[in-house]
Motif scaffolding. Structure first.
Motif, PDB file in Angstrom:
ATOM      1  N   UNK A  81       0.845  -1.196   0.000  1.00  0.00           N
ATOM      2  CA  UNK A  81       0.000   0.000   0.000  1.00  0.00           C
ATOM      3  C   UNK A  81       0.875   1.239   0.000  1.00  0.00           C
ATOM      4  N   UNK A  82       0.307   2.334  -0.469  1.00  0.00           N
ATOM      5  CA  UNK A  82       0.992   3.620  -0.463  1.00  0.00           C
ATOM      6  C   UNK A  82       0.926   4.176   0.955  1.00  0.00           C
ATOM      7  N   UNK A  83       2.091   4.539   1.503  1.00  0.00           N
ATOM      8  CA  UNK A  83       2.133   5.140   2.835  1.00  0.00           C
ATOM      9  C   UNK A  83       2.705   6.557   2.810  1.00  0.00           C
ATOM     10  N   UNK A  84       3.150   7.002   1.640  1.00  0.00           N
ATOM     11  CA  UNK A  84       3.676   8.356   1.530  1.00  0.00           C
ATOM     12  C   UNK A  84       3.787   8.786   0.085  1.00  0.00           C
ATOM     13  N   UNK A  85       3.816  10.099  -0.108  1.00  0.00           N
ATOM     14  CA  UNK A  85       3.948  10.669  -1.447  1.00  0.00           C
ATOM     15  C   UNK A  85       5.321  11.311  -1.639  1.00  0.00           C
ATOM     16  N   UNK A  86       6.258  10.910  -0.797  1.00  0.00           N
ATOM     17  CA  UNK A  86       7.647  11.345  -0.851  1.00  0.00           C
ATOM     18  C   UNK A  86       8.487  10.120  -0.536  1.00  0.00           C
ATOM     19  N   UNK A  87       9.649   9.995  -1.153  1.00  0.00           N
ATOM     20  CA  UNK A  87      10.541   8.872  -0.844  1.00  0.00           C
ATOM     21  C   UNK A  87      10.897   8.880   0.646  1.00  0.00           C
ATOM     22  N   UNK A  88      10.973   7.701   1.222  1.00  0.00           N
ATOM     23  CA  UNK A  88      11.468   7.489   2.585  1.00  0.00           C
ATOM     24  C   UNK A  88      10.671   8.212   3.666  1.00  0.00           C
ATOM     25  N   UNK A  89       9.400   8.486   3.408  1.00  0.00           N
ATOM     26  CA  UNK A  89       8.572   9.130   4.425  1.00  0.00           C
ATOM     27  C   UNK A  89       7.229   8.441   4.520  1.00  0.00           C
ATOM     28  N   UNK A  90       6.844   8.137   5.771  1.00  0.00           N
ATOM     29  CA  UNK A  90       5.554   7.507   6.038  1.00  0.00           C
ATOM     30  C   UNK A  90       4.629   8.567   6.613  1.00  0.00           C
ATOM     31  N   UNK A  91       3.495   8.762   5.963  1.00  0.00           N
ATOM     32  CA  UNK A  91       2.470   9.692   6.431  1.00  0.00           C
ATOM     33  C   UNK A  91       1.452   8.880   7.217  1.00  0.00           C
ATOM     34  N   UNK A  92       1.492   8.994   8.549  1.00  0.00           N
ATOM     35  CA  UNK A  92       0.618   8.203   9.427  1.00  0.00           C
ATOM     36  C   UNK A  92      -0.867   8.494   9.181  1.00  0.00           C
ATOM     37  N   UNK A  93      -1.190   9.662   8.649  1.00  0.00           N
ATOM     38  CA  UNK A  93      -2.579  10.030   8.408  1.00  0.00           C
ATOM     39  C   UNK A  93      -3.106   9.498   7.081  1.00  0.00           C
ATOM     40  N   UNK A  94      -2.220   9.010   6.228  1.00  0.00           N
ATOM     41  CA  UNK A  94      -2.610   8.495   4.924  1.00  0.00           C
ATOM     42  C   UNK A  94      -3.213   7.101   5.095  1.00  0.00           C
ATOM     43  N   UNK A  95      -4.397   6.937   4.577  1.00  0.00           N
ATOM     44  CA  UNK A  95      -5.063   5.631   4.667  1.00  0.00           C
ATOM     45  C   UNK A  95      -5.337   5.143   3.246  1.00  0.00           C
ATOM     46  N   UNK A  96      -4.602   4.135   2.835  1.00  0.00           N
ATOM     47  CA  UNK A  96      -4.790   3.618   1.485  1.00  0.00           C
ATOM     48  C   UNK A  96      -5.014   2.118   1.551  1.00  0.00           C
ATOM     49  N   UNK A  97      -5.649   1.616   0.524  1.00  0.00           N
ATOM     50  CA  UNK A  97      -5.983   0.189   0.504  1.00  0.00           C
ATOM     51  C   UNK A  97      -4.770  -0.664   0.169  1.00  0.00           C
ATOM     52  N   UNK A  98      -4.802  -1.894   0.667  1.00  0.00           N
ATOM     53  CA  UNK A  98      -3.750  -2.863   0.343  1.00  0.00           C
ATOM     54  C   UNK A  98      -4.031  -3.490  -1.013  1.00  0.00           C
ATOM     55  N   UNK A  99      -2.967  -3.794  -1.720  1.00  0.00           N
ATOM     56  CA  UNK A  99      -3.042  -4.519  -2.987  1.00  0.00           C
ATOM     57  C   UNK A  99      -2.310  -5.830  -2.805  1.00  0.00           C
ATOM     58  N   UNK A 100      -2.873  -6.884  -3.342  1.00  0.00           N
ATOM     59  CA  UNK A 100      -2.257  -8.194  -3.228  1.00  0.00           C
ATOM     60  C   UNK A 100      -0.925  -8.278  -3.950  1.00  0.00           C
ATOM     61  N   UNK A 101      -0.823  -7.580  -5.073  1.00  0.00           N
ATOM     62  CA  UNK A 101       0.396  -7.637  -5.872  1.00  0.00           C
ATOM     63  C   UNK A 101       0.879  -6.235  -6.230  1.00  0.00           C
ATOM     64  N   UNK A 102       2.164  -6.144  -6.537  1.00  0.00           N
ATOM     65  CA  UNK A 102       2.731  -4.882  -6.991  1.00  0.00           C
ATOM     66  C   UNK A 102       2.138  -4.496  -8.341  1.00  0.00           C
ATOM     67  N   UNK A 103       1.765  -5.493  -9.119  1.00  0.00           N
ATOM     68  CA  UNK A 103       1.201  -5.230 -10.447  1.00  0.00           C
ATOM     69  C   UNK A 103      -0.138  -4.494 -10.340  1.00  0.00           C
ATOM     70  N   UNK A 104      -1.004  -4.933  -9.435  1.00  0.00           N
ATOM     71  CA  UNK A 104      -2.293  -4.255  -9.296  1.00  0.00           C
ATOM     72  C   UNK A 104      -2.113  -2.870  -8.675  1.00  0.00           C
TER      73      UNK A 104
END
Length: 133
Positions: A81-104
């Motif tokens: 899942x996406x956890x940030x919109x910048x390299x090497x940074x996790x945005x704790x407030x960002x809530x995104x869905x999990x994907x089973x594969x990197x392709x999806x």
């Protein structure tokens, strides 16, 4: 278009085969390296984060799409899942869905990825056709 294999290996998904299991727990650092090598051809840049701590249960991957958008991805047993919109940074407030594969996941983020993947698939099919004649 959701794709669960690479153009180089249409018969099976090498992502799952390269998973290294330690008992019941996958080593996410090694899994992240496999993810990067599977799709690097279809993105501008992708690498396992050296700044964020990875371990057996979580790894972080930085990816820049062909459109120039940057993401920090989290890889766990639940998926990616996406956890940030910048390299090497996790945005704790960002809530995104999990994907089973990197392709999806990349398919949902990047039209350029879809195009690159489709082109690689067509080239592979052309080579198979030429070799079969």
């Amino acid at each position: 278009m959701e794709v669960d294999c690479t153009p180089e290996d249409l018969s099976r998904c090498s992502y799952e085969e390269r998973c290294v299991e330690l008992g019941e727990v996958k080593d996410m650092r090694l899994e992240a390296e496999a993810v990067v090598s599977d799709v690097l051809f279809a993105v501008t840049d992708m690498q396992v984060s050296h700044s964020l701590t990875s371990g057996l249960d979580v790894a972080y991957i930085n990816v820049e799409t062909r459109e120039g958008k940057r993401y920090c991805l989290e890889l766990t047993e639940a998926g990616l899942r996406v956890v940030g919109h910048v390299f090497d940074q996790v945005d704790e407030e960002l809530s995104s869905q999990y994907h089973e594969t990197v392709y999806s996941l990349l398919d949902s983020l990047s039209p350029g990825y879809r195009e690159a993947f489709g082109n690689a698939l067509l080239q592979r099919l052309e080579r198979l056709k030429q070799n079969g004649q």
